[in-house]
Design a protein around this motif. Sequence first.
Motif, PDB file in Angstrom:
ATOM      1  N   ARG A 211      -5.953   7.873  13.188  1.00  0.00           N
ATOM      2  CA  ARG A 211      -5.810   9.308  13.458  1.00  0.00           C
ATOM      3  C   ARG A 211      -4.697   9.936  12.633  1.00  0.00           C
ATOM      4  N   ILE A 212      -3.594   9.215  12.457  1.00  0.00           N
ATOM      5  CA  ILE A 212      -2.497   9.751  11.647  1.00  0.00           C
ATOM      6  C   ILE A 212      -2.945   9.912  10.196  1.00  0.00           C
ATOM      7  N   PHE A 213      -3.750   8.984   9.705  1.00  0.00           N
ATOM      8  CA  PHE A 213      -4.232   9.098   8.331  1.00  0.00           C
ATOM      9  C   PHE A 213      -5.268  10.213   8.196  1.00  0.00           C
ATOM     10  N   LYS A 214      -6.214  10.287   9.126  1.00  0.00           N
ATOM     11  CA  LYS A 214      -7.279  11.286   9.034  1.00  0.00           C
ATOM     12  C   LYS A 214      -6.743  12.704   9.165  1.00  0.00           C
ATOM     13  N   LYS A 215      -5.803  12.907  10.066  1.00  0.00           N
ATOM     14  CA  LYS A 215      -5.305  14.259  10.318  1.00  0.00           C
ATOM     15  C   LYS A 215      -4.181  14.663   9.375  1.00  0.00           C
ATOM     16  N   LEU A 216      -3.299  13.709   9.034  1.00  0.00           N
ATOM     17  CA  LEU A 216      -2.089  14.058   8.285  1.00  0.00           C
ATOM     18  C   LEU A 216      -2.017  13.438   6.897  1.00  0.00           C
ATOM     19  N   GLY A 217      -2.921  12.505   6.598  1.00  0.00           N
ATOM     20  CA  GLY A 217      -2.878  11.837   5.298  1.00  0.00           C
ATOM     21  C   GLY A 217      -1.740  10.839   5.171  1.00  0.00           C
ATOM     22  N   LYS A 218      -1.157  10.433   6.309  1.00  0.00           N
ATOM     23  CA  LYS A 218      -0.047   9.482   6.290  1.00  0.00           C
ATOM     24  C   LYS A 218      -0.576   8.055   6.442  1.00  0.00           C
ATOM     25  N   LYS A 219      -0.071   7.150   5.616  1.00  0.00           N
ATOM     26  CA  LYS A 219      -0.562   5.779   5.585  1.00  0.00           C
ATOM     27  C   LYS A 219       0.257   4.854   6.484  1.00  0.00           C
ATOM     28  N   THR A 220      -0.310   3.678   6.712  1.00  0.00           N
ATOM     29  CA  THR A 220       0.397   2.597   7.404  1.00  0.00           C
ATOM     30  C   THR A 220       0.773   1.538   6.388  1.00  0.00           C
ATOM     31  N   TYR A 221       2.011   1.053   6.456  1.00  0.00           N
ATOM     32  CA  TYR A 221       2.508   0.071   5.486  1.00  0.00           C
ATOM     33  C   TYR A 221       2.993  -1.196   6.192  1.00  0.00           C
ATOM     34  N   HIS A 222       2.682  -2.307   5.569  1.00  0.00           N
ATOM     35  CA  HIS A 222       3.313  -3.587   5.929  1.00  0.00           C
ATOM     36  C   HIS A 222       4.587  -3.711   5.110  1.00  0.00           C
ATOM     37  N   TYR A 223       5.703  -4.000   5.789  1.00  0.00           N
ATOM     38  CA  TYR A 223       7.005  -4.090   5.112  1.00  0.00           C
ATOM     39  C   TYR A 223       7.526  -5.521   5.236  1.00  0.00           C
ATOM     40  N   PRO A 224       7.273  -6.368   4.238  1.00  0.00           N
ATOM     41  CA  PRO A 224       7.538  -7.803   4.372  1.00  0.00           C
ATOM     42  C   PRO A 224       9.000  -8.220   4.236  1.00  0.00           C
ATOM     43  N   SER A 225       9.868  -7.320   3.806  1.00  0.00           N
ATOM     44  CA  SER A 225      11.273  -7.695   3.600  1.00  0.00           C
ATOM     45  C   SER A 225      12.015  -7.932   4.907  1.00  0.00           C
ATOM     46  N   GLN A 226      11.460  -7.436   5.999  1.00  0.00           N
ATOM     47  CA  GLN A 226      12.046  -7.682   7.316  1.00  0.00           C
ATOM     48  C   GLN A 226      11.068  -8.493   8.158  1.00  0.00           C
ATOM     49  N   GLN A 227      11.631  -9.370   8.994  1.00  0.00           N
ATOM     50  CA  GLN A 227      10.814 -10.237   9.833  1.00  0.00           C
ATOM     51  C   GLN A 227      11.283 -10.153  11.287  1.00  0.00           C
ATOM     52  N   TYR A 228      10.390 -10.540  12.174  1.00  0.00           N
ATOM     53  CA  TYR A 228      10.746 -10.664  13.591  1.00  0.00           C
ATOM     54  C   TYR A 228       9.897 -11.778  14.193  1.00  0.00           C
ATOM     55  N   THR A 229      10.364 -12.324  15.284  1.00  0.00           N
ATOM     56  CA  THR A 229       9.623 -13.382  15.980  1.00  0.00           C
ATOM     57  C   THR A 229       8.820 -12.779  17.129  1.00  0.00           C
ATOM     58  N   HIS A 230       7.581 -13.238  17.234  1.00  0.00           N
ATOM     59  CA  HIS A 230       6.723 -12.786  18.326  1.00  0.00           C
ATOM     60  C   HIS A 230       6.198 -13.996  19.089  1.00  0.00           C
TER      61      HIS A 230
END
Length: 310
Positions: A211-230
């Motif tokens: 919805r954010i991309f369709k309405k606003l043209g904003k993308k989603t990015y994977h940012y690999p320089s930071q990590q977290y444990t799940h």
Amino acid sequence: MLDVSCIYVNYNSATFTVAAIQSLIKKTKNTVTYEIVVVDNGSEYENYQLLKTSLERLNIDSIRIYRSRINTGFGAGNMLGVNFASPSKYYAFINNDTLFTQENTLFDLKLFMDATPDAGICGPQMMSENGDRISSIDHHASPMRQFLKRDFMEWMNPVKYPKRKKIYTEPVSCGYVPGSFMFVKASSFNEVGGFDTALFLYYEESDLGRRIFKKLGKKTYHYPSQQYTHFQGKSTEKSVLIKIEQKLSLLYLTKKHHGRIARACLLYFYTVKYLMSSPLSSKKRKMFMALWKGGSIEQSLRNNQIIFKK
């Protein structure tokens, strides 16, 4: 205005929630202004009390806790957190079964988003509790993904569908990042109305990114320089009811974004699939019955929740 409002949702897992918050505080320096909003999402009262007491012992003014007396699900629980959040440039939606493992993750994600005008959402690299990389990008839930499968889509169009199992060293745009850690531009989130609260569990992050991309043209990015444990699955126990919920959410999302015909095709596909396997498994029979009844969102676990007295 704060830089980041960090939102955690607790459901009968106070120990994990407290550990998650402690890791954030430990790894975050004074490079960003932030708050921590904790929503107890209809936990047993004893678990809520344990969470509340443990957070009070930390004696940190920027931590606030709110209780819902009914389990409203992932999206609605986070929306309750947004409702109580202070004005902020970004929201960080963080699962309570995660740990910060690197210094200044929030600051790094903020710098990336500030420098990337077409970004609406980003997410760091997810790691297992054993230190193994876990795929941290995915392609939007769709009939194509269900029928053709992800590997074929990535082979067919690697630009549109980046490889999930590849080790990335630079940010890459993708369909969506895991809901266990989403760093979202607050203005974009607010403009599209936030999470779709009709979804009780599963696919909220896919729906939001789309919805954010369709309405606003904003993308989603994977940012690999930071990590977290799940610690995957620690906040939600796996069961046949949870698997049914996943299919109900998928069918709901398919109709929402692809129409009735696409939903009907997907429903037929899964109904036949589980019919064929149901003689061998009681779990598959339950899956089949839920789909045979139409796979409607009215069968969601949302409608089985109780309201606690306190």
